[in-house]
Design an enzyme around this catalytic site. Structure first.
Site, PDB file in Angstrom:
ATOM      1  N   ASN A 208       0.851  -1.183   0.000  1.00  0.00           N
ATOM      2  CA  ASN A 208       0.000   0.000   0.000  1.00  0.00           C
ATOM      3  C   ASN A 208       0.889   1.237   0.000  1.00  0.00           C
ATOM      4  OD1 ASN A 208       0.606   0.667   2.872  1.00  0.00           O
ATOM      5  ND2 ASN A 208      -0.508  -1.244   3.234  1.00  0.00           N
ATOM      6  N   ASP A 276      -3.932  -6.799   4.182  1.00  0.00           N
ATOM      7  CA  ASP A 276      -4.993  -7.685   4.682  1.00  0.00           C
ATOM      8  C   ASP A 276      -4.848  -9.119   4.187  1.00  0.00           C
ATOM      9  OD1 ASP A 276      -6.430  -5.726   6.156  1.00  0.00           O
ATOM     10  OD2 ASP A 276      -7.210  -4.925   4.268  1.00  0.00           O
ATOM     11  N   PRO A 303      -2.658 -12.529   9.414  1.00  0.00           N
ATOM     12  CA  PRO A 303      -3.008 -12.479  10.839  1.00  0.00           C
ATOM     13  C   PRO A 303      -3.391 -11.064  11.249  1.00  0.00           C
ATOM     14  CG  PRO A 303      -0.622 -12.688  10.540  1.00  0.00           C
ATOM     15  CD  PRO A 303      -1.256 -12.927   9.204  1.00  0.00           C
ATOM     16  N   ASP A 304      -4.337 -10.971  12.161  1.00  0.00           N
ATOM     17  CA  ASP A 304      -4.780  -9.672  12.677  1.00  0.00           C
ATOM     18  C   ASP A 304      -3.947  -9.339  13.909  1.00  0.00           C
ATOM     19  OD1 ASP A 304      -6.133  -7.515  13.853  1.00  0.00           O
ATOM     20  OD2 ASP A 304      -8.017  -8.122  12.914  1.00  0.00           O
ATOM     21  N   PHE A 323      -4.737   1.949  14.711  1.00  0.00           N
ATOM     22  CA  PHE A 323      -4.973   3.000  13.727  1.00  0.00           C
ATOM     23  C   PHE A 323      -6.037   2.528  12.749  1.00  0.00           C
ATOM     24  CE2 PHE A 323      -1.541   5.208  15.485  1.00  0.00           C
ATOM     25  CZ  PHE A 323      -1.372   6.438  14.849  1.00  0.00           C
ATOM     26  N   LYS A 337     -14.383  -0.582  14.451  1.00  0.00           N
ATOM     27  CA  LYS A 337     -13.123  -1.332  14.465  1.00  0.00           C
ATOM     28  C   LYS A 337     -12.594  -1.457  15.892  1.00  0.00           C
ATOM     29  CE  LYS A 337      -8.425  -1.372  12.570  1.00  0.00           C
ATOM     30  NZ  LYS A 337      -7.485  -0.784  11.596  1.00  0.00           N
ATOM     31  N   LYS A 341     -11.918  -5.094  17.455  1.00  0.00           N
ATOM     32  CA  LYS A 341     -10.558  -5.516  17.803  1.00  0.00           C
ATOM     33  C   LYS A 341     -10.340  -5.591  19.315  1.00  0.00           C
ATOM     34  CE  LYS A 341      -9.365  -5.036  13.395  1.00  0.00           C
ATOM     35  NZ  LYS A 341      -9.026  -6.150  12.497  1.00  0.00           N
TER      36      LYS A 341
END
Length: 397
Positions: A208, A276, A303-304, A323, A337, A341
């Protein structure tokens, strides 16, 4: 913290001298007494009248002014303050300090003082990178001189690179740290930054537009407050700041492993723009365009990292900051979010192309927490970092 503190501010020559006016104003807003010393070169950029008006103090300029010597000699002036700040500190001033020269009022004060000295270097990128300047910097640090900055950015001369004087909020943070020995001293803070690169084959990858500038600025601001910073960064456009433990990674999986290997931390700031997805069937050699049709790429979720740390049941950081880079419904999406999370804070920003924020020098963020949504004005990313670092220090106090 700065109430009743006495700061002797030496203003060197350079275009960044104009920032010294704002620095004086903000220091006085926090209750500090400021006594300005204006060098001959500094007077080419700011006037004694403006410094005097903002500081409500006499401006000292001449070593051989007998009236001033009768009222307050340079020895007394050098020792009456609690801290001496040199902003901007030019290459010439740094060289004179490193060599122990005392040819004018500013250098004489610096040689005669028994108080701590903080410098904010400012100069052309080539001058900053010159071996002589780096040698002088090493000598000054070895002498116990505190340093804030410089930052990367556009120069008045038209060049780009390190050499811009630190922003005023950063300098104030460094002054706070000098007096408090750092409000984050003894705290271990983890910061992630930059993009991740997910390979398609050995020469192509998914990524990105994140430059890593905001995460780098946050790590630097936290270190300035005395934190022990572990800085996990993807392949960013900006180098890791000095004074931190930098761990460089490429992929999201590598970033997760580095985060989990960082040990117990008091706070974690996840500023990285993690991809992602990754390509499950990434080629071991370069995929050729051979006319046989488009290659089939199979994707899997990465993985998150934010959720993994936020939902830890053992050794979870006291404060977890995520963020949210959004292009629409910024507050609503970021609030959702945060709940999903289970992190403590979310720093939300609008990265729509027209904002110029992703990859740019400025940011406009909203800090979302249990207290609600606190929107900050658009400012330099270094200023955003300084404000966030101060909030983190307050939360961990």
């Amino acid at each position: 913290m700065l109430a009743d503190k006495h700061i002797l501010l030496i203003v060197g020559g350079g275009i960044a001298a104009f920032k010294s006016l704002d620095l004086v104003r903000r220091l006085r807003e926090q209750g500090a007494k400021v006594t300005p010393v204006l060098t001959k070169a500094g007077a080419e950029f700011v006037t004694p009248l403006s410094l005097s008006a903002l500081s409500a103090s006499k401006v000292y300029q001449d070593l051989f002014d007998l009236t001033d010597e009768a009222e307050m000699g340079h020895i007394e002036l050098s020792r009456a303050a609690d801290l001496i700040v040199v902003a901007p500190a030019t290459a010439d001033l740094m060289a004179k300090m490193a060599g122990g020269l005392a040819g004018d009022l500013a250098t004489t004060l610096l040689l005669a003082t028994d108080k701590r000295v903080l410098i904010a270097p400012s100069m052309n990128v080539r001058m900053w990178e010159h071996p002589a300047t780096q040698r002088n910097l090493s000598i000054l640090k070895g002498d116990g001189i505190l340093v804030v900055g410089p930052n990367e950015g556009d120069m008045a001369c038209g060049e780009y690179g390190p050499g811009r004087m630190a922003e005023v909020p950063e300098i104030i943070l460094a002054i706070d740290a000098a007096f408090a020995d750092g409000p984050l001293k003894g705290k271990h803070v983890l910061v992630t930054s930059g993009p991740t690169h997910e390979p398609i084959d050995p020469v192509r990858y998914i990524a990105n537009r994140s430059s890593g500038a905001q995460g780098t600025a946050i790590a630097k601001a936290l270190a300035a407050l005395g934190a022990d910073v572990t800085f996990v960064t993807g392949p960013a456009d900006v180098p890791p700041p000095s004074g931190v433990k930098a761990v460089q990674v490429q992929t999201a999986q590598e970033m997760l492993e580095a985060v989990m290997n960082a040990g117990t931390v008091d706070a974690a700031v996840f500023a990285a723009a993690v991809a992602d997805w990754h390509v499950v069937n990434a080629g071991e050699s370069k995929i050729k365009k051979d006319g046989a049709g488009l290659p089939e790429l199979h994707f899997a979720e990465n993985p998150d990292i934010l959720a993994t740390v936020s939902q830890m049941t053992k050794n979870r950081p006291k404060l977890v900051v995520g963020f949210a880079a959004e292009t629409n419904d910024v507050i609503a999406n970021a609030t959702a979010k945060r709940a999903r999370k289970q992190c403590d804070w979310i720093v939300a920003n609008d990265v729509s192309p027209e904002t110029g924020i992703m990859g740019g020098r400025e940011n406009a963020v909203t800090l979302i927490s249990d207290a609600g949504a606190d929107s900050w004005p658009r400012m330099h990313k270094d200023a955003v970092a300084a404000k966030l670092a101060q909030r983190i220090a307050e939360a961990l106090a």
